[in-house]
Design a protein around this motif. Structure first.
Motif, mmCIF file in Angstrom:
data_model
loop_
_atom_site.group_PDB
_atom_site.id
_atom_site.type_symbol
_atom_site.label_atom_id
_atom_site.label_comp_id
_atom_site.label_asym_id
_atom_site.label_seq_id
_atom_site.Cartn_x
_atom_site.Cartn_y
_atom_site.Cartn_z
ATOM 1 N N ASP A 263 0.638 -1.225 0.199
ATOM 2 C CA ASP A 263 0.393 -0.139 -0.566
ATOM 3 C C ASP A 263 0.923 1.251 0.117
ATOM 4 O OD1 ASP A 263 -2.430 -1.124 0.214
ATOM 5 O OD2 ASP A 263 -2.643 -1.328 2.614
ATOM 6 N N ASP A 264 1.646 1.425 1.119
ATOM 7 C CA ASP A 264 2.876 2.066 0.655
ATOM 8 C C ASP A 264 3.609 2.083 -0.810
ATOM 9 O OD1 ASP A 264 5.267 4.157 0.882
ATOM 10 O OD2 ASP A 264 4.670 3.871 3.044
ATOM 11 N N ASP A 265 3.317 3.548 -0.997
ATOM 12 C CA ASP A 265 3.768 4.140 -2.746
ATOM 13 C C ASP A 265 5.732 4.654 -2.478
ATOM 14 O OD1 ASP A 265 1.343 4.107 -3.151
ATOM 15 O OD2 ASP A 265 0.811 6.624 -3.764
ATOM 16 N N GLU A 266 6.364 4.992 -1.452
ATOM 17 C CA GLU A 266 7.132 5.072 -1.556
ATOM 18 C C GLU A 266 7.850 3.706 -1.012
ATOM 19 O OE1 GLU A 266 10.711 6.400 -1.486
ATOM 20 O OE2 GLU A 266 9.449 7.037 -2.147
ATOM 21 N N VAL A 267 7.483 2.690 -0.544
ATOM 22 C CA VAL A 267 7.911 1.568 -0.985
ATOM 23 C C VAL A 267 8.014 0.585 -1.975
ATOM 24 C CG1 VAL A 267 7.964 -1.650 0.223
ATOM 25 C CG2 VAL A 267 7.630 1.100 1.644
ATOM 26 N N ARG A 268 6.644 0.742 -3.001
ATOM 27 C CA ARG A 268 6.776 0.249 -3.854
ATOM 28 C C ARG A 268 7.776 1.160 -5.521
ATOM 29 N NH1 ARG A 268 0.729 0.766 -3.784
ATOM 30 N NH2 ARG A 268 1.042 2.592 -5.556
ATOM 31 N N SER A 269 7.903 2.214 -5.071
ATOM 32 C CA SER A 269 8.790 2.802 -5.757
ATOM 33 C C SER A 269 10.844 2.066 -5.289
ATOM 34 C CB SER A 269 8.794 4.273 -5.092
ATOM 35 O OG SER A 269 7.347 4.801 -6.021
ATOM 36 N N ARG A 270 10.225 1.702 -4.342
ATOM 37 C CA ARG A 270 11.908 1.540 -3.289
ATOM 38 C C ARG A 270 11.619 -0.096 -3.776
ATOM 39 N NH1 ARG A 270 11.030 3.474 2.363
ATOM 40 N NH2 ARG A 270 12.326 5.672 2.429
ATOM 41 N N LEU A 271 11.230 -1.048 -4.336
ATOM 42 C CA LEU A 271 11.364 -2.149 -4.781
ATOM 43 C C LEU A 271 11.939 -1.911 -6.441
ATOM 44 C CD1 LEU A 271 10.777 -4.974 -4.596
ATOM 45 C CD2 LEU A 271 8.763 -4.846 -4.016
ATOM 46 N N ARG A 272 10.817 -0.721 -7.057
ATOM 47 C CA ARG A 272 11.070 -1.158 -8.356
ATOM 48 C C ARG A 272 12.817 -0.439 -8.605
ATOM 49 N NH1 ARG A 272 6.919 1.239 -9.104
ATOM 50 N NH2 ARG A 272 7.653 3.495 -9.133
ATOM 51 N N ARG A 273 13.295 0.928 -7.703
ATOM 52 C CA ARG A 273 14.126 0.807 -8.379
ATOM 53 C C ARG A 273 15.033 -0.062 -8.080
ATOM 54 N NH1 ARG A 273 12.026 5.615 -5.841
ATOM 55 N NH2 ARG A 273 12.858 5.379 -3.593
ATOM 56 N N ALA A 274 14.998 -1.072 -7.114
ATOM 57 C CA ALA A 274 16.502 -2.286 -6.556
ATOM 58 C C ALA A 274 16.053 -2.694 -7.766
ATOM 59 C CB ALA A 274 15.812 -2.151 -4.781
ATOM 60 N N SER A 310 17.258 -14.167 -0.271
ATOM 61 C CA SER A 310 16.850 -12.176 -0.649
ATOM 62 C C SER A 310 15.497 -12.017 0.308
ATOM 63 C CB SER A 310 16.469 -12.106 -1.949
ATOM 64 O OG SER A 310 17.936 -12.613 -2.736
ATOM 65 N N ALA A 311 16.031 -10.695 0.802
ATOM 66 C CA ALA A 311 15.161 -9.972 1.496
ATOM 67 C C ALA A 311 15.405 -9.031 1.212
ATOM 68 C CB ALA A 311 15.031 -10.553 3.253
ATOM 69 N N PHE A 312 13.880 -8.162 1.401
ATOM 70 C CA PHE A 312 13.886 -6.928 -0.041
ATOM 71 C C PHE A 312 13.453 -5.684 2.082
ATOM 72 C CE2 PHE A 312 11.632 -3.249 -0.646
ATOM 73 C CZ PHE A 312 12.884 -2.439 -1.398
ATOM 74 N N GLU A 313 14.713 -4.695 2.336
ATOM 75 C CA GLU A 313 14.667 -4.448 3.316
ATOM 76 C C GLU A 313 13.560 -3.516 2.872
ATOM 77 O OE1 GLU A 313 18.949 -4.100 4.354
ATOM 78 O OE2 GLU A 313 18.271 -5.893 4.894
ATOM 79 N N SER A 314 12.355 -2.702 3.739
ATOM 80 C CA SER A 314 11.983 -0.921 3.331
ATOM 81 C C SER A 314 12.355 -0.069 3.527
ATOM 82 C CB SER A 314 10.126 -1.616 3.594
ATOM 83 O OG SER A 314 9.918 -2.312 3.478
ATOM 84 N N GLU A 315 13.024 -0.434 4.466
ATOM 85 C CA GLU A 315 13.276 1.164 4.971
ATOM 86 C C GLU A 315 14.638 1.406 4.815
ATOM 87 O OE1 GLU A 315 13.284 -1.438 6.710
ATOM 88 O OE2 GLU A 315 11.415 -1.409 8.513
#
Length: 325
Positions: A263-274, A310-315
Motif C-alpha cells: 500500500d505504501d507508494d514509497e515502498v513500491r517505488s523503492r522495490l521498483r528501483r531495486a 534474498s530479503a527486501f528491506e523496506s527502510e
C-alpha cells in the motif's frame, strides 16, 4: 474467452483421454521453455508469458482439467500430478535439448510441484504457493481461514468458469453463518451442487501435505517467493526447509498478490528501483545456469550454496542476500 493474438493453441491428451488445452508464446530461437498450469484462464496470463519470452524462453500456459478450455471435471487439488506429468512430458518432447522450468503462483505453484513429482524438470519457480487442500483451509495455528476459503470456492471452485466474487456484505454474511453453524451446514444453504459440497467437505477433512514424502525425492533447483503478509507464508517456509535440492527463498513486505499488495507508494517505488522481484529471478536464473536475457540487477548469494535467501528491506530500499545453509 478472447484468444491471445500473440500465441498459438496447444493441446495434450491426458492419460484418460481428456484433452488439456492451452497456449504457447513463442520467441525466435528459444533457449529454454517454461510451463505454467492454471485454473484461472491460461489466456489471461499473457503478461507473464511475455516476460518469460523476454528472458529467452518459449512459454506454455495450460488450463487445468475442467477449467476454461480443458476437458474433464474440476476437482481442486486432485488431478494435478497425472495431468501435470502428461503436459510436462509432451512439452519436454516438443523441445528437445531445452531446459524445462515449471512455474506458477498460488494454485499454479501446486500444479508445478505435483508435475515435478512425476516428470523430469530442470528447475521450479514458485510464488506464494498453495501446497494443498488442508494448507488452504487452516492457518499455521489450526484456525479455519473462513473468509478466504468461502470467497475462493464461491468464485473459483464450482465449475469450468470463475463466477463474480461475492460482495463484501455477502461474504461477511457467509463467514458469520459458517462460524455460527459450522462450515458444512452453512454450505448447504448456498445452493451448491452435491458434487461441489463433496469437494467442500473434502477440503476441511484433508490431511496436511507430508512434504518429505511428497517432495523429498526432488533435487531440482527451487526459487521460492513468499510474502511477509501472505496467508501461505509459514507453509512456504516449511516447503523451503523440506526441499532437498538447492533452494533460494525470496521474502519481502507484500501479500498474496506480491507487489500489488504493497500500500505504501514509497515502498513500491523503492522495490521498483531495486530491480523488483524480477531482478532476483534474473540473477537466480543466471546463477543456476538457466537462460535469461534480462538485466540482473539484484544478486543472490552464490548458487554454490544449497540454501540462500534474498530479503527486501523496506527502510533502505535494498535487497539483503545471505546464505542460510
Amino acid at each position: 474467452m478472447t484468444p491471445p493474438r500473440d500465441a498459438r493453441p496447444h493441446a495434450v491428451i491426458a492419460e484418460d483421454g481428456a484433452l488439456l488445452r492451452g497456449w504457447v508464446w513463442e520467441r525466435a530461437e528459444p533457449r529454454g521453455v517454461v510451463l505454467i498450469r492454471t485454473p484461472y484462464g491460461a489466456w489471461r496470463h499473457g503478461d507473464t508469458a511475455r516476460a518469460w519470452v523476454g528472458r529467452g524462453y518459449r512459454c506454455v500456459i495450460h488450463d487445468v482439467r475442467g477449467r476454461h478450455s480443458s476437458d474433464g471435471d474440476w476437482h481442486p487439488y486432485l488431478a494435478e500430478r497425472s495431468d501435470g506429468r502428461a503436459v510436462a512430458e509432451q512439452v519436454r518432447a516438443e523441445n528437445p535439448g531445452l531446459p524445462l522450468v515449471l512455474s506458477g503462483g498460488s494454485y499454479a505453484a501446486h500444479t508445478a510441484l505435483e508435475a515435478a513429482r512425476a516428470a523430469d524438470v530442470d528447475a521450479l519457480v514458485l510464488l506464494v504457493p498453495a501446497l494443498g487442500l488442508a494448507e488452504t483451509a487452516w492457518d499455521e495455528n489450526g484456525r479455519p481461514q473462513l473468509r478466504d476459503r468461502i470467497g475462493w470456492w464461491h468464485q473459483h471452485g464450482r465449475g469450468p468458469r470463475s463466477l463474480p466474487p461475492l460482495s463484501d456484505e455477502q461474504l461477511a454474511a457467509c463467514v458469520q453463518r459458517a462460524a455460527d453453524m459450522g462450515v458444512h451446514r452453512a454450505a448447504e444453504e448456498w445452493g451448491w451442487s452435491s458434487e461441489v459440497l463433496s469437494g467442500w467437505r473434502r477440503l476441511w477433512s484433508a490431511p496436511a501435505v507430508d512434504l518429505d514424502r511428497a517432495y523429498g525425492a526432488l533435487r531440482a533447483p527451487l526459487l521460492l517467493i513468499r510474502g511477509d503478509h501472505d496467508f501461505f507464508f509459514t507453509h512456504a517456509g516449511r516447503l523451503a526447509a523440506a526441499w532437498q535440492g538447492p533452494v533460494h527463498l525470496v521474502d519481502g513486505p507484500w501479500g498474496h498478490r506480491l507487489a500489488a499488495d504493497i500500500d505504501d507508494d514509497e515502498v513500491r517505488s523503492r522495490l521498483r528501483r531495486a530491480g523488483g522481484i524480477g531482478g532476483v529471478l534474473d540473477s537466480w536464473l543466471a546463477e543456476t545456469g538457466l537462460p535469461t536475457t534480462a538485466s540482473a540487477i539484484a544478486a543472490p548469494a552464490s548458487g554454490r550454496s544449497r540454501r540462500t535467501r534474498s530479503a527486501f528491506e523496506s527502510e533502505t530500499g535494498r535487497w539483503r542476500h545471505e546464505r542460510t545453509a
